[in-house]
Design an enzyme around this catalytic site. Structure first.
Site, short mmCIF file in Angstrom:
data_model
loop_
_atom_site.label_atom_id
_atom_site.label_comp_id
_atom_site.label_asym_id
_atom_site.label_seq_id
_atom_site.Cartn_x
_atom_site.Cartn_y
_atom_site.Cartn_z
CE LYS A 62 -10.35 -5.86 -5.03
NZ LYS A 62 -10.07 -4.78 -4.13
CD GLU A 103 -4.61 -3.24 -6.97
OE1 GLU A 103 -3.76 -4.16 -7.02
OE2 GLU A 103 -5.58 -3.27 -6.19
CE LYS A 133 -4.25 -1.65 0.20
NZ LYS A 133 -5.31 -1.27 -0.74
CG ASP A 175 -3.98 -0.85 -4.25
OD1 ASP A 175 -4.32 0.20 -4.85
OD2 ASP A 175 -4.81 -1.70 -3.85
CG ASP A 202 -9.04 -2.55 -7.03
OD1 ASP A 202 -10.12 -3.11 -7.27
OD2 ASP A 202 -8.54 -2.54 -5.88
MG LIG Z 1 -6.74 -2.15 -4.89
#
Ligand SMILES: [Mg+2]
Length: 331
Positions: A210, A162, A107, A135, A186
């Site tokens: 997802k 991402e 992250k 991300d 995403d």
């Molecule tokens: Mg993500």
């Protein structure tokens, strides 16, 4: 057959899972689990999502419990370790929870943190794990993203970045800037009316998909086939799912003809305790299969009564929305 609401909740349990570290701003993950003829399913849209968005998650849970998974083409799915926006010094201890992982997602762009902290965290992860992706959850502007991706790739490669920026137009600009880093979409896929728009616009090299927000495993397989026509591979990821939701993610990934990147389905380690004792990753891969929650754990992890009522009421509203829709898998 699509279940009535009474059938849907006949064995429902509402859980509150304590997390080891704050993730997505929360320290307790709540989920409603349902049981149907094909096994268990999960309904755990984040609490701020409205009913229309949440109803997709219910559809995914019903698919898992009433239809079960699509045919599997593999028995194990490589998964990435997930590194929250922690201090670089805390990285080695965190990575102990992901033995054998060959890919890590880190992250970055956390509010209140600096680019230097992102670079330090990524470089620390690189000392332990060969493939690193970041991300940003849309946290950078175009200029910030270009600067950051150049800084982060000074000392090593990135598999991809991402959602460096929030909008499709910004992703297109970052991708066109030629940082040499693949761009993965995403949020631009998951919360979009048209998940293919970012790809058609030229804003993504990789698509993160997802199961719950897309409405199920079969929806993931169908979207992945459409993305393959654009030459865009998918990475199946979790939405901080319990072991039950994770098994649906693994089943969706197992049903895809090609899977070039490790999937984001290794987040179970972020819970102090999950609903089932599932096998740990072997050589960085999780095995595919149905999950049976442990009855003792279901009791231990039960949410307080007021939260149980809140989730059942939410499920009732979402079930009503689904009842008014055309559901091709349930005819
Ligand atoms: Mg993500």
């Amino acid at each position: 057959m699509f279940p009535s609401f009474d059938d849907l909740i006949s064995d429902a349990v509402v859980l509150a899972l304590p997390m080891r570290v704050r993730f997505r701003g929360i320290t307790t993950r709540e989920a409603l689990l349902v049981r149907g003829p094909a096994g268990w399913g999960e309904f755990a849209p984040f609490v701020e999502y409205d009913d229309d968005e949440a109803s997709q998650w219910l559809l995914a849970g019903i698919e898992a419990a009433w239809l079960g998974p699509p045919p599997a083409l593999r028995h194990a799915v490589p998964v990435n370790a997930t590194v929250p926006a922690i201090d670089a010094s805390a990285v080695p201890q965190l990575l102990e929870r992901f033995p054998g992982a060959r890919t890590a997602k880190v992250k970055v762009a956390e509010k209140g943190q600096s680019l230097a902290q992102d670079v330090a965290r990524v470089n620390e992860v690189r000392r332990h794990i060969p493939n690193v992706r970041v991300d940003a959850n849309g946290g950078w502007s175009v200029d910030e993203a270009i600067t950051a991706l150049r800084a982060i790739t000074e000392d090593g490669e990135l598999e991809y970045a991402e959602q460096p920026c929030a909008s499709v137009e910004e992703l297109v600009s970052v991708r066109a800037a030629g940082t040499g880093v693949r761009i993965a979409a995403d949020e631009s896929i998951r919360r979009a009316e048209d998940p293919l728009r970012v790809v058609r616009a030229g804003g993504a090299d990789v698509a993160v998909v997802k199961v719950p927000p897309l409405g199920g495993m079969r929806a993931v397989v169908a979207l992945s086939a459409q993305l393959a026509d654009y030459g865009v591979p998918v990475v199946v990821s979790s939405a901080l799912d319990t072991a039950v939701g994770m098994s649906a993610g693994l089943a969706a990934a197992a049903a895809l003809p090609t899977l070039p990147f490790a999937c984001g389905l290794g987040t179970g380690g972020l819970f102090v305790r999950d609903v089932a004792v599932t096998g740990a990753a072997v050589d960085g891969a999780l095995s595919v299969g149905a999950v049976e929650p442990d009855p003792v754990l279901l009791e231990t992890l039960a949410a307080p009564a007021d939260r149980r009522d809140w989730w059942l009421e939410r499920a009732r509203r979402c079930h009503r929305i689904l009842g008014s829709r055309d559901l091709p898998n349930f005819v």
